[in-house]
Design a protein around this motif. Sequence first.
Motif, PDB file in Angstrom:
ATOM      1  N   ILE A   1     -23.163  28.157  -9.082  1.00 47.02           N
ATOM      2  CA  ILE A   1     -22.841  27.519  -7.802  1.00 47.02           C
ATOM      3  C   ILE A   1     -22.589  28.635  -6.796  1.00 47.02           C
ATOM      4  O   ILE A   1     -21.688  29.462  -6.982  1.00 47.02           O
ATOM      5  CB  ILE A   1     -21.596  26.616  -7.908  1.00 47.02           C
ATOM      6  CG1 ILE A   1     -21.779  25.562  -9.005  1.00 47.02           C
ATOM      7  CG2 ILE A   1     -21.305  25.948  -6.569  1.00 47.02           C
ATOM      8  CD1 ILE A   1     -20.513  24.752  -9.298  1.00 47.02           C
ATOM      9  N   TYR A   2     -23.363  28.655  -5.732  1.00 47.97           N
ATOM     10  CA  TYR A   2     -23.260  29.741  -4.754  1.00 47.97           C
ATOM     11  C   TYR A   2     -22.948  29.146  -3.391  1.00 47.97           C
ATOM     12  O   TYR A   2     -23.681  28.272  -2.894  1.00 47.97           O
ATOM     13  CB  TYR A   2     -24.565  30.530  -4.707  1.00 47.97           C
ATOM     14  CG  TYR A   2     -24.408  31.947  -4.198  1.00 47.97           C
ATOM     15  CD1 TYR A   2     -23.407  32.781  -4.700  1.00 47.97           C
ATOM     16  CD2 TYR A   2     -25.262  32.454  -3.230  1.00 47.97           C
ATOM     17  CE1 TYR A   2     -23.267  34.087  -4.252  1.00 47.97           C
ATOM     18  CE2 TYR A   2     -25.139  33.764  -2.783  1.00 47.97           C
ATOM     19  CZ  TYR A   2     -24.133  34.567  -3.293  1.00 47.97           C
ATOM     20  OH  TYR A   2     -23.993  35.872  -2.845  1.00 47.97           O
ATOM     21  N   LEU A   3     -21.851  29.581  -2.802  1.00 47.56           N
ATOM     22  CA  LEU A   3     -21.384  29.027  -1.542  1.00 47.56           C
ATOM     23  C   LEU A   3     -21.350  30.081  -0.448  1.00 47.56           C
ATOM     24  O   LEU A   3     -20.978  31.238  -0.694  1.00 47.56           O
ATOM     25  CB  LEU A   3     -19.976  28.448  -1.707  1.00 47.56           C
ATOM     26  CG  LEU A   3     -19.763  27.395  -2.805  1.00 47.56           C
ATOM     27  CD1 LEU A   3     -18.321  26.910  -2.780  1.00 47.56           C
ATOM     28  CD2 LEU A   3     -20.728  26.228  -2.650  1.00 47.56           C
ATOM     29  N   LEU A   4     -21.699  29.666   0.750  1.00 48.84           N
ATOM     30  CA  LEU A   4     -21.488  30.506   1.920  1.00 48.84           C
ATOM     31  C   LEU A   4     -20.018  30.387   2.301  1.00 48.84           C
ATOM     32  O   LEU A   4     -19.539  29.294   2.604  1.00 48.84           O
ATOM     33  CB  LEU A   4     -22.380  30.051   3.075  1.00 48.84           C
ATOM     34  CG  LEU A   4     -23.892  30.141   2.814  1.00 48.84           C
ATOM     35  CD1 LEU A   4     -24.660  29.555   3.983  1.00 48.84           C
ATOM     36  CD2 LEU A   4     -24.306  31.576   2.575  1.00 48.84           C
ATOM     37  N   HIS A   5     -19.308  31.507   2.283  1.00 49.27           N
ATOM     38  CA  HIS A   5     -17.852  31.486   2.402  1.00 49.27           C
ATOM     39  C   HIS A   5     -17.386  31.064   3.796  1.00 49.27           C
ATOM     40  O   HIS A   5     -16.279  30.556   3.968  1.00 49.27           O
ATOM     41  CB  HIS A   5     -17.301  32.875   2.068  1.00 49.27           C
ATOM     42  CG  HIS A   5     -15.955  32.851   1.440  1.00 49.27           C
ATOM     43  ND1 HIS A   5     -15.445  33.891   0.713  1.00 49.27           N
ATOM     44  CD2 HIS A   5     -14.979  31.913   1.425  1.00 49.27           C
ATOM     45  CE1 HIS A   5     -14.238  33.594   0.283  1.00 49.27           C
ATOM     46  NE2 HIS A   5     -13.931  32.404   0.708  1.00 49.27           N
ATOM     47  N   ARG A   6     -18.199  31.312   4.783  1.00 49.16           N
ATOM     48  CA  ARG A   6     -17.941  30.864   6.144  1.00 49.16           C
ATOM     49  C   ARG A   6     -19.270  30.467   6.770  1.00 49.16           C
ATOM     50  O   ARG A   6     -20.340  30.779   6.243  1.00 49.16           O
ATOM     51  CB  ARG A   6     -17.289  31.964   6.993  1.00 49.16           C
ATOM     52  CG  ARG A   6     -15.888  32.390   6.567  1.00 49.16           C
ATOM     53  CD  ARG A   6     -14.852  31.318   6.848  1.00 49.16           C
ATOM     54  NE  ARG A   6     -13.505  31.818   6.692  1.00 49.16           N
ATOM     55  CZ  ARG A   6     -12.849  31.921   5.552  1.00 49.16           C
ATOM     56  NH1 ARG A   6     -13.444  31.569   4.426  1.00 49.16           N
ATOM     57  NH2 ARG A   6     -11.605  32.367   5.506  1.00 49.16           N
TER      58      ARG A   6
END
Length: 318
Positions: free
Chosen positions: A112-117
């Motif tokens: 799971i890869y998320l853009l932190h902002r």
Amino acid sequence: MKYVEIPYVKKKVSRILYGTAAPPFMQGGGGNDLLDAMYALGINTFDSARVYGGAETSLGKWIEERKMRDKVVILSKCAHPDPSGRKRVNEKEIREDYAVSAGELRTDYIDIYLLHRDDPEVPVGEIVELLNAMHEEGKIGAFGGSNWTHRRIAEANAYAKEHHLIPFTVSSPHFSLAEQVQDPWGGGCVTISGPSNGAAREWYRSQGMPVIAYSSLSHGFLSGRVKSGEREKAGQILDEFAMKGYGCADNFERLRRCEELAEKKQCTVSQIAMAWIFRQELNMLAVVSTSSAERMQANIDAMSMKMSEEEAAYLDLL
């Protein structure tokens, strides 16, 4: 433990994620025994990020030494602003963050890869195209946003649908019983707590999108360490981020009501706060950091606690 299926993640995901944004992980120290204990409780999903100091290094060492890669789900995050506040939501820096994270985590893919902002000045189409490319390359499974507004996620997913691409399938905003009254860390933290964010919660309900709540115990405000009747001591017990984000009169009243209900139900304040989260009509997951297997078991037990609609409303000052 309870689990959920998230599109494009090959393994089921524990509804409580263990958060590594805490000692000893951020210092890059050894934490194998603690991670062993969390896994033994049924937690198979571990939350980290490129900006969490040595957390990815610590987690990666454990995964490698214990040969856990095929057993666990890794969540990590990229594109956090730099220390000057410069936004980094672009292909070059997202790919650079990924390369470093994958190396530290000892893996060739991140589940799971998320853009932190977010950076609202970047067209969502560019971001969706990039994340789809990384998925096709086998680098990432599911992807989404951390601290993205539901409106931007909806915009991204409309683009994905129009262009026959994979959409965002997960989101990680702040969510807890306590309202986040100020941005604790800066850089665009997004919360869906409190009376002003009802539209966001309704959107998540309608979509069924998994919500991975960070600061699910309000950065310790609802952990039971602070007593509602001792407000003057709160700043000595909690750090500046907790006090900035959550230290308001309404939240102290929510804490008092948690204490009242905890006494009635013969459980802890944190269990009441955690039970409230999982009582909401959302596809809810929560990130929890603790150094105690006993406290984590209490959080797990809270997922199954019975809480009436009236009790949940009372806790939230409704």
